[in-house]
Design a protein around this motif. Sequence first.
Motif, PDB file in Angstrom:
ATOM      1  N   TRP A  30       0.934  -1.119   0.007  1.00  0.00           N
ATOM      2  CA  TRP A  30       0.160  -0.186   0.179  1.00  0.00           C
ATOM      3  C   TRP A  30       1.089   1.310  -0.017  1.00  0.00           C
ATOM      4  N   SER A  70       0.331   4.554  -0.310  1.00  0.00           N
ATOM      5  CA  SER A  70      -0.015   5.752   0.746  1.00  0.00           C
ATOM      6  C   SER A  70      -0.707   5.391   1.838  1.00  0.00           C
ATOM      7  N   GLY A  71      -1.385   4.562   2.092  1.00  0.00           N
ATOM      8  CA  GLY A  71      -1.825   3.951   3.340  1.00  0.00           C
ATOM      9  C   GLY A  71      -1.039   2.815   4.045  1.00  0.00           C
ATOM     10  N   SER A  72      -1.456   2.537   5.095  1.00  0.00           N
ATOM     11  CA  SER A  72      -0.590   1.788   6.252  1.00  0.00           C
ATOM     12  C   SER A  72      -0.702   0.461   5.608  1.00  0.00           C
ATOM     13  N   ARG A  92      -0.695  -3.242   5.730  1.00  0.00           N
ATOM     14  CA  ARG A  92      -1.624  -4.341   6.453  1.00  0.00           C
ATOM     15  C   ARG A  92      -1.132  -5.816   6.452  1.00  0.00           C
ATOM     16  N   LYS A 117      -5.667  -3.828   9.888  1.00  0.00           N
ATOM     17  CA  LYS A 117      -6.359  -2.654   9.710  1.00  0.00           C
ATOM     18  C   LYS A 117      -7.841  -3.105   9.145  1.00  0.00           C
ATOM     19  N   PRO A 152      -0.715   4.292  12.230  1.00  0.00           N
ATOM     20  CA  PRO A 152      -0.320   3.870  10.503  1.00  0.00           C
ATOM     21  C   PRO A 152       1.208   3.552  10.728  1.00  0.00           C
ATOM     22  N   LYS A 194       3.410   3.141   7.668  1.00  0.00           N
ATOM     23  CA  LYS A 194       3.676   3.180   6.075  1.00  0.00           C
ATOM     24  C   LYS A 194       5.036   2.747   5.843  1.00  0.00           C
ATOM     25  N   ASP A 215      -4.674   6.744  12.321  1.00  0.00           N
ATOM     26  CA  ASP A 215      -5.516   6.479  10.977  1.00  0.00           C
ATOM     27  C   ASP A 215      -6.816   6.851  11.284  1.00  0.00           C
ATOM     28  N   GLN A 272     -12.085   4.577   7.474  1.00  0.00           N
ATOM     29  CA  GLN A 272     -12.976   4.836   6.365  1.00  0.00           C
ATOM     30  C   GLN A 272     -13.484   3.560   5.945  1.00  0.00           C
ATOM     31  N   GLU A 283     -15.381   1.472   3.481  1.00  0.00           N
ATOM     32  CA  GLU A 283     -15.279   1.073   2.227  1.00  0.00           C
ATOM     33  C   GLU A 283     -17.011   0.416   1.955  1.00  0.00           C
TER      34      GLU A 283
END
Length: 453
Positions: free
Chosen positions: A164, A166-168, A170, A214, A253, A255, A301, A304, A306
């Motif tokens: 990932w 840009s995101g953390s 996982r 996550k 997060p 990253k 974080d 969000q 989905e």
Amino acid sequence: MAIYLSNFEKTLQAFFSISFLLIIFDSYEIFTVPLSWLGSFLLTFIVFMLYGKEEIKFNQLMFICVLVGLLPTLLTLTSSTYSEEKLIYILLRIFSFLSFVFTSFVISKSKYKKVILESLKLTFYIAIFFSLYLYVAQIFNLYEPFRNRPGTGILGFDQQNNFWVSGSHRMVGTFREPVFLVSVLFPMFLVIHFKNINSIKFYVGAALLFGLTKSELALILVILLILIDLIRKNIGLNNLLFFFVFFICFFIPVKECDISPSNIECPQYTNSQSTSSDQLYSDEIENINEGIKNTPIIQIDRVQFEDRERSDIITFALNFVSFNSGFGFNNTNEIYTKQLSENVNQEMYLVNRTLPEYLKVKYLSKSFGTGRYFLIYENVNIQNNLLFNTFSIGMIYLVFVMLFLIHFFYKDFNHGLMYFLLVVSISLASFEDLLPIFGLCIGLMFTMDRNES
């Protein structure tokens, strides 16, 4: 006699451990056969051997339940013709259902629950160890066995995703997706948690395992576990440590490109390998990366959800619940996809006045434009265990689940709470089939008291 039983139990524990290990290695296959399928077949075979050795007798109620569950599928099988590939798909669904019922019944009657529980716990520790290693390996480019099973994308040959940008990062462990890890390992965790006195390392390892995924499913299940442990007044140091570590891992997060900029998948690494003709573009990316580096690494974080797939599933459930008399294991996903594709078909008609077959030839991916055109040629899965089986078997499945829970709540309220959480974790699983490992978890909960071992 005692030596024989001891040797048999050791052999039994070894075979159960092997089957559990094969099941959790979801991201690997051999000769195009997923290892998780081999594990399910082996687990069913072992349970069948126990069934014969212990001379367990089925009652008529079990046969009636199985017949009612399979009736919609059997009726559609006799009224339609299917290709060999489709027929294998249907038979695998039927096998999964039968093995789930068979496993849950036999394990609930078996006198070898302690042996099976020890195998389950050992496998869970191995899953923690492998998952943590793979998590670190993916960040720092360490050795990782090739994940040779196709991903879960629409095209059927997608590469598994474990990066990932840009995101953390996982936790995927030995599974194809983080949610699959939670779907299989959380019911196993619940059985071990409810049936044993476990060490601190068990709860810390489990918290790392589920927190680093996550996964929103893990968050929901852990919150439910907190509420149920509070109601049962079963909050101790181990529980508190598990919840504390889980929430830290879930919300902080990690990253990958911040921790390991030299990772071959990070933009920084790619730019350093570019030619001088791309220098301007590289400088731009480096400026962006520099800005990212200057931002605080440790931040909470935002969760969000989905909701596109979830809203599709809810819409389908609301629209078809009144028509549901059991679509059969072979028809549920097809009907679900047809409902989703209505808007796409209307869009294609309005734009092209006809289905653009030539585009499906020209663009081999068969996914073009901005719409979800894959819905016109490929079935998608509901990816919810409860709804898939409710629409495949019929509303009688929901009735049975409710009666099952009411029985245990009436018998013992605390025991009912434990069963409720186990059933919820299975019902929310992304695996649509009622897997034999789920049946084993349910069977282990029968007649065993906490701390019995």
